[in-house]
Each structure stands twice: as C-alpha cells, then as structure tokens.
Design a protein around this motif. Sequence first.
Motif, mmCIF file in Angstrom:
data_model
loop_
_atom_site.group_PDB
_atom_site.id
_atom_site.type_symbol
_atom_site.label_atom_id
_atom_site.label_comp_id
_atom_site.label_asym_id
_atom_site.label_seq_id
_atom_site.Cartn_x
_atom_site.Cartn_y
_atom_site.Cartn_z
ATOM 1 N N PRO A 16 0.648 -1.193 -0.160
ATOM 2 C CA PRO A 16 -0.065 0.034 0.171
ATOM 3 C C PRO A 16 0.927 1.223 0.057
ATOM 4 C CG PRO A 16 -0.145 -1.166 2.101
ATOM 5 C CD PRO A 16 0.489 -2.006 1.183
ATOM 6 N N SER A 17 1.897 1.356 0.660
ATOM 7 C CA SER A 17 2.875 2.381 0.576
ATOM 8 C C SER A 17 3.329 2.746 -0.612
ATOM 9 C CB SER A 17 3.694 2.214 1.570
ATOM 10 O OG SER A 17 4.882 1.347 1.269
ATOM 11 N N LYS A 18 3.731 1.721 -1.390
ATOM 12 C CA LYS A 18 4.270 2.096 -2.899
ATOM 13 C C LYS A 18 3.194 2.305 -3.744
ATOM 14 C CE LYS A 18 7.931 1.199 -0.683
ATOM 15 N NZ LYS A 18 7.097 1.080 0.565
ATOM 16 N N ALA A 19 2.025 1.931 -3.705
ATOM 17 C CA ALA A 19 0.852 2.344 -4.287
ATOM 18 C C ALA A 19 0.554 3.957 -4.162
ATOM 19 C CB ALA A 19 -0.405 1.162 -4.008
ATOM 20 N N LEU A 20 0.582 4.326 -2.833
ATOM 21 C CA LEU A 20 0.210 5.643 -2.408
ATOM 22 C C LEU A 20 1.350 6.369 -2.922
ATOM 23 C CD1 LEU A 20 -1.750 7.155 -0.711
ATOM 24 C CD2 LEU A 20 0.206 7.348 0.986
ATOM 25 N N GLY A 52 -10.127 9.886 -1.791
ATOM 26 C CA GLY A 52 -11.027 8.709 -1.851
ATOM 27 C C GLY A 52 -10.498 7.670 -3.039
ATOM 28 N N ALA A 53 -10.380 8.222 -3.998
ATOM 29 C CA ALA A 53 -10.090 7.451 -5.318
ATOM 30 C C ALA A 53 -8.694 7.149 -5.111
ATOM 31 C CB ALA A 53 -10.170 8.417 -6.674
ATOM 32 N N VAL A 54 -7.702 7.834 -4.707
ATOM 33 C CA VAL A 54 -6.375 7.455 -4.495
ATOM 34 C C VAL A 54 -6.199 6.129 -3.630
ATOM 35 C CG1 VAL A 54 -4.144 7.945 -3.390
ATOM 36 C CG2 VAL A 54 -5.248 9.730 -4.946
ATOM 37 N N LYS A 55 -7.018 6.112 -2.604
ATOM 38 C CA LYS A 55 -7.171 5.055 -1.599
ATOM 39 C C LYS A 55 -7.730 3.698 -2.265
ATOM 40 C CE LYS A 55 -5.041 7.014 1.554
ATOM 41 N NZ LYS A 55 -5.301 6.990 3.006
ATOM 42 N N ASP A 56 -8.828 3.982 -3.164
ATOM 43 C CA ASP A 56 -9.401 3.084 -3.963
ATOM 44 C C ASP A 56 -8.025 2.325 -4.923
ATOM 45 O OD1 ASP A 56 -11.850 3.403 -3.057
ATOM 46 O OD2 ASP A 56 -12.420 4.624 -4.712
ATOM 47 N N HIS A 57 -7.263 3.215 -5.358
ATOM 48 C CA HIS A 57 -6.308 2.518 -6.068
ATOM 49 C C HIS A 57 -5.249 1.753 -5.453
ATOM 50 C CE1 HIS A 57 -2.322 2.602 -8.207
ATOM 51 N NE2 HIS A 57 -1.711 3.344 -7.135
ATOM 52 N N VAL A 58 -4.848 2.170 -4.011
ATOM 53 C CA VAL A 58 -4.240 1.220 -3.219
ATOM 54 C C VAL A 58 -4.847 -0.018 -2.964
ATOM 55 C CG1 VAL A 58 -3.406 1.316 -0.912
ATOM 56 C CG2 VAL A 58 -3.183 3.554 -2.002
ATOM 57 N N ALA A 59 -6.137 0.070 -2.554
ATOM 58 C CA ALA A 59 -6.930 -1.066 -2.357
ATOM 59 C C ALA A 59 -6.937 -2.072 -3.319
ATOM 60 C CB ALA A 59 -8.281 -0.796 -2.028
#
Length: 472
Positions: free
Chosen positions: A50-54, A82-89
Amino acid sequence: MNRIETDICIIGAGSGGLSIAAGAVQMGARVVLIEGGEMGGDCLNAGCIPSKALIAAAKAAQAMRDGAKFGITPSEPQVDFGAVKDHVAKVIETIAPVDSQERFEGLGVQVIRAWARFTGPDEVEAGGQVIKARRFVVATGSRPFVPPIPGVDTVPYLTNETIFALRDRPDHLLVIGGGPIGMEMAQAHRRLGCKVTVIEGAKAFGRDDPEMAAVVLANLRAEGVEILEDAPVTALSGRAGAITVTLQDGRAVQGSHLLMAVGRKVHLEGLNLDAAGIKHDRKGVTVGPDLRSTNRRVYAVGDAAGGLQFTHVAGYHAGIVIRQIVLGLPAKATTRHIPWVTYTDPELAQVGLTEAEARKAHGAALTVLRQEFHHNDRAQAEGKAQGLLKVMVVKGRPIGVSIAGPVAGELIGLWAFAIASRAKISAIAGMVAPYPTLGEISKRAAGAYFSPKLFDNPMLKRVVRLVQRVLP
C-alpha cells in the motif's frame, strides 16, 4: 482437542512464513501454517504494497507540478483522496490471491486461521487444535511501536496499519518519526495536497549516510515538507482534527492528523515462548547465525529473528531455513549483502557498510569512489540530476555502496549482487552498460577506481611513450 502431527509448523503467514510453506510443501514435507490475522502479513496489507501504491499516486500528482522544466505548463492536480485510496486497495486486491489461504491449501499446506501459543517444546495450540511438529518456524513479523508519550492515550493517532484506510485528505499531517516510513508518508501526503510536518527527536534518516540523507532531505524541504530535527516530543494533546504536539524546547506544533512512525516492535505476544524453552527479548527471538532458537526444534525468521526488519530479509531467511529443515543441509545467515531502500524521491539505498562504518573498520585501507548523478546523461535528460553514488572499496572489492538519486532502489541491486558474490570492482568496471541509462553511473564509479593507476602514473606514461615510438 483435535491433534495434528506434521513435519513443519509455521506461525505467521507473512513473507517469510509463506515462502517456507510454499517451498517445503512442494518438496514433499508436511506443512501446517497458522495465521491469526490477514494472509500476506504487514507487507501486503499495511506496509510495502500500500505504501508504494500511494507513493505512485503521489508521483503522478507531482509530475503535473514539475512540467515547466520540460516546456510543459505546470498545473496543480485535483486530487480525489478517496479515489487514491481505491487505487491502493485495488493493488492489494490484485496481489492478494498469491498469498491467499486458497492458494496455499491448493499447494497442500494445512492452513489454520487462529492465534497460536506454545504448550510445550514440540507442541502449539491454535483454534482448538494441538499441532505436534518436528520443526517450528516463528514468522510473526512486527507491528508499529507507539512510544509512551504523555497524552498518547488521549489523542487519536494513525499508524501504518490504519493510515491507508483514511479516505479524507488530512489538512495538516503531523508525523512523529523521521525514518523510512515517516519520510515516505510525509512526501507522499505532501504531494497529494496535505500540509506536512515531520518531528524527529534526533536526525532524520539517522541510520543512513548523512551525506546521502542530506540530498533527500533537501528535496523534501523544497517540496514543502517541514522537517524538525533534534526535537524530542514531550506531550500530546487535543482531539480529532486539532492535535497539538509539544516539543522539549517548549514549541507547540498543531495539526489535524497524527501519524506515529517511530519504529516497530516484534510481535511475540501470546506465543507463550517460555513454555517451549525459547529465549527471547524485546528485539525478538534469540537465534544464532542458523536462525535456530534455544529450542533446537524452533527457528525464527524475518522481524521475529530480531535483526533487519525488511520483507526481503524474511524471504532470504526462508531460504536459509528451508535448506536446514527440509533438505538437511547446513546454512547460515549474514547481513553484509542485504540492501535496503527508502522510496522517497529521490530514493535512498544502501548495501553493506556506510562510509563511516567502513572507515572505522578498515582505516587507511579504504578507498571511497564517488560519482554524482549530474554527470550522467540520462539523469540530465530526465531532469533528475540531483544525487550521489558512493562505493566503499577494500583490496579491490566493494564492501558497501550508498546511493541517493533516481531509482536508487533499482541501481543498488547490481551492487548487492557484487557484494554477495565477492566480485572485484574490475568486474563492474568491465561491464558494458547501455547508453544512455542511469545504470552507467555504477560503471563510471567502478572505473574511477583505476583512473589514478592509469592517468596519474609516471611510469605508465613513460612506457606508453616508448610503445608509441616502436609501434610500426
């Protein structure tokens, strides 16, 4: 209780535990894998992935601001947090099947989703079942350490286990801790539109070469991250959305959200290690170079082994343990060739000894090679010419490399291989690197080792003049 007898029982389904389980069962061993939390451990669910995705999302946002030097009109990105966190998920969801219970059961591993505790030197209990095994592996990983700062129990705070679920963008993120986790999250959130203040009681990037750290810190500050060093925290107060951090010098720093990133503690709670005669302390299970504990049936890997806390170290430990408990071959772990990377921009990478460590260990026998990124044509073309590579060499062999610069995490791999294989610096100097690539910087640094011998050698110059006279 139901009783199970097996060859190998692994406690913890993170990187190390999963690697051992997959390798052992496919080579014919009976394996039981116990996990009370999420399959994949911290790395998949709350750490590396998740950190690298963020960070990737933050890099895309920053690219919109940095276009001017390429002749592209810069613009302030409109960030949907919120969409950034969707990308992480989504990234986690895509990778998760590789670490899933279904995959490992398909390989033949018996997976028990429960917390384990030792009931004797050769037995553990988990989920109402007793597992008796010939060998055990403790691979329980670590969790965020929350220091006992006065007021910490009265204010809401985030850790790496909770920050990726935050869907509303913080107005002002306060980060306590200037290590890799804190600095990565600080830069990522700044690039995503948050005000960010990092508070470090000593020096930011304290484990790394100070000269390298300075390169990264300068860029973070240039992007607007406030970094307070030598600033111990003495108290916390406030409420959600209005948190105050009081420093030792009396200053009060206020923000909307607080991230604790001061380190990690090994997760051994509830294992009842004493019942199995397994010596341990706050750093982890006490093990020898073979990763075997004081109970000869029990091994520990990764963070649980009390050493370097990196996912790739857990994977490396897995190979050491598999050789012993599956194949019956001797094997010992070492750290001299283990690289680590902080994924800020620029990245910060290290393998082997830093310059200070090498000077202390080798004195006058040490040669330090330096190569700056602004001499690299690809770095100039990419507009990423800030950075430095240092190679520590003793008796013609690299013993440590420090890199601060673009894709330092990729560049360090060559040097990790060189140190692991005990290669001579001449092997790197003789490599042909494609042009123009950032990888050329390693070849140029290695070549610099021979420059004084070739260009500042009066005897060689006399020989060359003689050769030129006699050549037909």
